[in-house]
Design an enzyme around this catalytic site. Structure first.
Site, mmCIF file in Angstrom:
data_model
loop_
_atom_site.group_PDB
_atom_site.id
_atom_site.type_symbol
_atom_site.label_atom_id
_atom_site.label_comp_id
_atom_site.label_asym_id
_atom_site.label_seq_id
_atom_site.Cartn_x
_atom_site.Cartn_y
_atom_site.Cartn_z
ATOM 1 N N TRP A 157 4.646 -3.110 4.276
ATOM 2 C CA TRP A 157 5.248 -2.753 3.068
ATOM 3 C C TRP A 157 6.533 -2.666 3.107
ATOM 4 C CZ3 TRP A 157 1.412 -4.131 -0.682
ATOM 5 C CH2 TRP A 157 1.754 -3.055 -1.854
ATOM 6 N N ASP A 158 6.667 -2.828 2.244
ATOM 7 C CA ASP A 158 8.106 -1.923 1.856
ATOM 8 C C ASP A 158 8.841 -0.942 2.684
ATOM 9 O OD1 ASP A 158 7.829 -0.360 -0.101
ATOM 10 O OD2 ASP A 158 9.519 -1.274 -1.197
ATOM 11 N N TRP A 159 7.979 -0.240 3.571
ATOM 12 C CA TRP A 159 7.715 1.091 4.331
ATOM 13 C C TRP A 159 6.987 1.221 5.537
ATOM 14 C CZ3 TRP A 159 2.595 1.832 3.456
ATOM 15 C CH2 TRP A 159 2.305 2.511 2.466
ATOM 16 N N ASN A 408 -1.192 0.282 -9.386
ATOM 17 C CA ASN A 408 -0.143 0.160 -9.074
ATOM 18 C C ASN A 408 0.850 -0.540 -9.891
ATOM 19 O OD1 ASN A 408 2.560 1.907 -8.533
ATOM 20 N ND2 ASN A 408 2.772 -0.036 -6.299
ATOM 21 N N GLU A 409 1.945 -0.658 -10.261
ATOM 22 C CA GLU A 409 2.676 -1.578 -11.044
ATOM 23 C C GLU A 409 2.457 -3.176 -11.012
ATOM 24 O OE1 GLU A 409 5.869 -0.603 -8.256
ATOM 25 O OE2 GLU A 409 6.207 0.590 -9.203
ATOM 26 N N GLU A 501 6.963 8.270 -10.625
ATOM 27 C CA GLU A 501 7.502 8.044 -8.968
ATOM 28 C C GLU A 501 9.004 7.559 -9.440
ATOM 29 O OE1 GLU A 501 6.391 3.821 -7.121
ATOM 30 O OE2 GLU A 501 4.623 4.194 -7.013
HETATM 31 C C1 BMA Z 1 6.989 2.035 -5.586
HETATM 32 C C2 BMA Z 1 5.751 1.439 -4.802
HETATM 33 C C3 BMA Z 1 6.169 0.879 -3.755
HETATM 34 C C4 BMA Z 1 6.840 0.986 -2.819
HETATM 35 C C5 BMA Z 1 8.109 1.651 -3.678
HETATM 36 C C6 BMA Z 1 9.281 1.625 -2.541
HETATM 37 O O1 BMA Z 1 7.186 1.178 -6.484
HETATM 38 O O2 BMA Z 1 5.032 1.768 -5.551
HETATM 39 O O3 BMA Z 1 4.816 0.262 -3.893
HETATM 40 O O4 BMA Z 1 7.191 1.342 -1.906
HETATM 41 O O5 BMA Z 1 8.163 1.580 -4.430
HETATM 42 O O6 BMA Z 1 9.446 0.401 -3.020
#
Ligand code: BMA
Length: 813
Positions: A157-159, A408-409, A501
């Site tokens: 993932w991006d983390w 999510n998204e 978020e």
């Molecule tokens: C969001 C989350 C993750 C992601 C984060 C940071 O929209 O739902 O998918 O890690 O952004 O980019």
């Protein structure tokens, strides 16, 4: 555990997985260190099996029907008992119950669970699809993760790292019955009249024969029974109890969390857990600003404050109840009352939800689909139907569970890929089949009284706009500051009805960086630091934001510190703006609470458990009574008091403009009234030339800042704010005195300063240490005593010898 391709054996413990097992045997290097993760990608391309032997209990053997039950098997599995294949499964998100009547031996039994390579399995499924179903791709990524029902972020993932683990989690047990088993118990409570609540209990049974059984429920000293006829298959039995005057369950900060034990017994099975009495509503009603979005509990409109939760570790074998409890307690210590269990992770353990019940943390529960398109093939939909029924059945009775959310998204994701841009209709139909057709429909039938929210973000049911930039309705993911590089001031340009978020990254502490980087790589753009930054231009965004707001830090340690300061500043800016618009905005959940490994990320608690400055800032900006200074758009500053409490507050406000040398330039005193459950503008202060001195080069150097103090009865609040961006402020070097003291028997430090000091950070090299406050502003005429919680095994002398301090003026030359 056996590596199937080579036959190599390792002793393993369950719950656990292959990567933790290999690491425990020294067969692989630490996957979190350096770039080791890259050399470990083979693990996800292999098949693994777990073997064990057991002797079945007489109590089970005496029963007519016998089952082998697994809470969660990750992911595509075949089961062999005594050499014979007895079952298979392909979804880690529902329990596996295998009937083993004839296969169970009275002697020693040999059990083997063979786990196919998750990566190859996903690839195989991709080949079989009639058309591609794309997913988001991060720097290290296992492909087609959206085609298998596995924790989506295991694939990278991006983390987070890409570690496609294979394992078995939760419990494995044998059970037996002569007729029926309890699959789930659902709890519906509502007030009937003054002081009398009706509790409806739906007991979902699986029967394996024709017969009858007695179903009894016990709750709060009351019991009721019903006899029911059963046919093979699923039956739901309803029981109704009336409970007089139960104590109500409240979110943290709004009241207590009384819980009652609910026990359900049938002729052959027993179920027990805890329930709470509360009415939980989501109010999404048209109003003058669009459509509201807030939680109402027991008739009170709740301002939701919290963060997004990701799994507690990238390696499931390392997730312990203690770590989960620690993180949730830290959430409440920072004045949170809501957690969003994000859809790219996992449905959490029973322990997680029981802890949320106990602590008063409302849970926004996503279903586990994220940032992707998903297939709508018959097999996939059937598997998800079972998953949703199992999870709703398992979690529905929890008092903390506030809302079910589809994903999510995934609506946004329809616009991320070429395929879905070209053929939106096809992918939208697939989306709707899965989202409304399977998930929504199952939720509504099993839990009709709880809100079903189709996606996060979403404008609302039946609306397929992605809601990323709409602040008039629904929940919003406001990412324009991080992803689009807008300045922090942009947070003030929107008023989300409910922001589920938004986030800003920082680096973890030097101590945490040392968990993955050797000394020679301690440079922000070194290969290892880049490897522990999964957002494609994350390091550039952090550095360029520093350039926008701060004087550039003088070294690596200062860079890490400043990255935490700017993260805290970003999120504080957003929350304080939005809380000051309480009523229109009624909830903030920042991205993200925790980390799955040591990494640069949006988290407020780093992997080690140490609180970043953001978490300390959250404790301040989420306080029920919070004094805020906000720029007025011109040269002045406004003082606001945000009051989530039930009582009106009144008292004295002192507002001062102070020079960076500590001289008070002006001050005003006013009386204020701050009504209950509102944000009130108390007063306004014009600052001499906006804190700037004209004729200076550059002309924008600020010489002063603003400080506010309120006193209302016993409660004293303080806030200070720079009137210009920090790099334009003429901060003075400060000599800060640090004196170890005790405050009512608790270890503490007393801080004094000769000049105003900003973002003062106390630090000790133990992630378990908790300061009562940190990253605060210190004034010469306001010394502070900060109490400290030191983990067991650390004494006062250790603390005093290891305590260091830094502040903003120290981060640059
Ligand atoms: C969001 C989350 C993750 C992601 C984060 C940071 O929209 O739902 O998918 O890690 O952004 O980019």
């Amino acid at each position: 555990m056996v590596r199937q391709s080579t036959g190599t054996r390792y002793s393993a413990s369950i719950p656990g997985e292959n990567v933790s097992t290999l690491l425990a045997h020294g067969a692989i290097p630490d996957p979190y260190y350096g770039a080791n993760e890259l050399s470990l990608q083979w693990i996800g391309r292999e098949a693994w099996s777990f073997r064990t032997q057991f002797v079945a209990d007489d109590a089970v053997l005496h029963r007519r029907h016998r089952f082998l039950v697994f809470d969660s098997v990750d992911t595509v599995a075949t089961y062999r008992l005594n050499g014979r294949e007895v079952g298979s499964s392909e979804n880690m998100f529902h329990p596996v119950r295998i009937q083993v009547d004839a296969d169970l031996s009275r002697e020693r039994n040999h059990l083997e669970v063979i786990l196919a390579s998750p990566e190859r399995e996903a690839e195989r499924r991709a080949q079989e699809l009639p058309y591609p179903v794309p997913h988001s791709v991060y720097p290290v990524q296992s492909p087609h993760r959206n085609l298998i029902r596995k924790v989506q972020c295991h694939a990278g993932w991006d983390w987070g790292p890409a570690l496609m683990v294979a394992g078995i989690y939760g419990r494995i047990f044998l059970c037996g019955t002569d007729l029926e088993l309890i699959d789930s118990v659902r709890f519906f409570a509502r007030p009937q009249e003054e002081q009398l609540w009706e509790a409806r209990i739906a007991v979902d049974l699986s029967s394996f024969d024709t017969g009858s059984t007695q179903v009894t429920a016990h709750l709060a000293g009351v019991a009721t029974s019903v006899r029911t006829e059963l046919e093979p298959g699923r039956t739901t039995v309803e029981l109704v109890l009336h409970i007089e005057n139960p104590s109500l369950w409240w979110p943290a900060g709004y009241g207590a969390q009384p819980l009652y034990e609910l026990v359900v017994e049938t002729g052959n099975d027993r179920w027990a857990s805890q329930v709470g009495f509360r009415r939980m509503e989501v109010i999404a009603q048209p109003d003058e600003h669009g459509r509201s979005m807030f939680f109402r509990v027991n008739g009170r409109d709740i301002y939701a404050k919290g963060a997004n939760w990701i799994p507690a570790d990238a390696l499931p074998g390392r997730i312990s109840p203690q770590r989960v409890t620690g993180l949730l307690e830290d959430a409440v210590r920072a004045n949170m009352n809501m957690i969003r269990v994000w859809g790219g992770g996992q449905y959490e353990s029973d322990h997680f939800y029981l802890t949320c019940d106990r602590l008063g943390i409302m849970v926004w529960q996503d279903f586990m689909f994220s940032c992707s398109l998903y297939p709508a093939t018959v097999g996939f939909l059937q598997s998800v139907r079972e998953e949703v029924a199992a999870q709703v059945g398992r979690l529905q009775h929890h008092a903390s569970l506030a809302l079910w959310c589809g994903n999510n998204e995934n609506v946004g994701a329809l616009t991320w890929f070429e395929e879905s841009m070209r053929n939106r209709d096809r992918y939208l139909v697939d989306y709707d089949r899965l989202n409304e057709g399977v998930i929504g429909q199952t939720v509504r039938s099993m839990d009709p009284e709880r809100t079903w929210w189709p996606s996060s973000p979403a404008a609302g049911p039946g609306d397929f706009s992605d809601n990323w930039h709409d602040d008039s309705q629904g929940d919003m993911h406001y990412w324009s500051v991080w992803h689009e590089g807008k300045p922090f001031e942009a947070y003030a340009e929107v008023t989300p009805r409910f922001c589920s978020e938004f986030g800003f990254q920082s680096y973890p502490s030097e101590q945490s960086v040392a968990l993955f980087a050797p000394p020679e790589e301690m440079n922000v753009t070194s290969p290892v630091m880049d490897h522990h930054q999964r957002h494609p231009n994350g390091n550039q965004l952090i550095a360029s934001t520093m350039g926008r707001y701060f004087r550039f830090p003088s070294g690596f340690a200062q860079f890490l510190y400043l990255s935490e300061v700017q993260q805290a500043m970003a999120i504080t800016t957003a929350v304080e703006e939005w809380r000051s618009r309480r009523g229109i905005n009624m909830g903030v959940l920042y991205w993200q609470l925790n980390d799955v490994w040591p990494v640069a990320s949006w988290s407020s608690i780093e992997y080690s458990g140490r609180w970043k400055l953001l978490h300390y800032a959250a404790k301040r900006f989420y306080a029920a009574l919070h004094l805020v200074l906000l720029p007025d758009g011109g040269n002045g500053m406004e003082a606001w008091l945000i009051n989530d409490g039930e009582k009106e507050r009144s008292g004295e406000l002192l507002l001062r403009e102070i020079g960076f040398d500590g001289t008070v330039i002006s001050e005003t005193r006013t009386h204020f009234n701050a009504p209950a459950e509102k944000a009130a503008l108390l007063t306004h202060l014009a600052i001499s030339n906006g804190g700037r001195e004209s004729g200076q080069v550059p002309d924008s150097i600020a010489r002063s800042f603003v400080a506010a103090e309120t006193r209302s009865g016993e409660t004293a609040l303080f806030a200070a704010k720079l009137a210009r961006v920090p790099k334009q402020c003429d901060l003075q070097p400060a000599t800060i005195g640090l004196e170890p003291v005790e405050d009512a028997g608790v270890p503490a430090v007393r801080l004094t300063t000769d000049r105003p000091a900003f973002y003062v950070r106390l630090e000790v090299p133990d992630p378990g240490v908790r300061f009562a406050d940190n990253g605060f502003h210190l004034l010469p005429d306001r010394p502070r005593t900060i109490t400290v919680v030191v983990p067991a095994g650390r004494n006062k002398t250790w603390f005093e010898n290891n305590l260091t301090l830094t502040h903003l003026r120290d981060s640059y030359q």
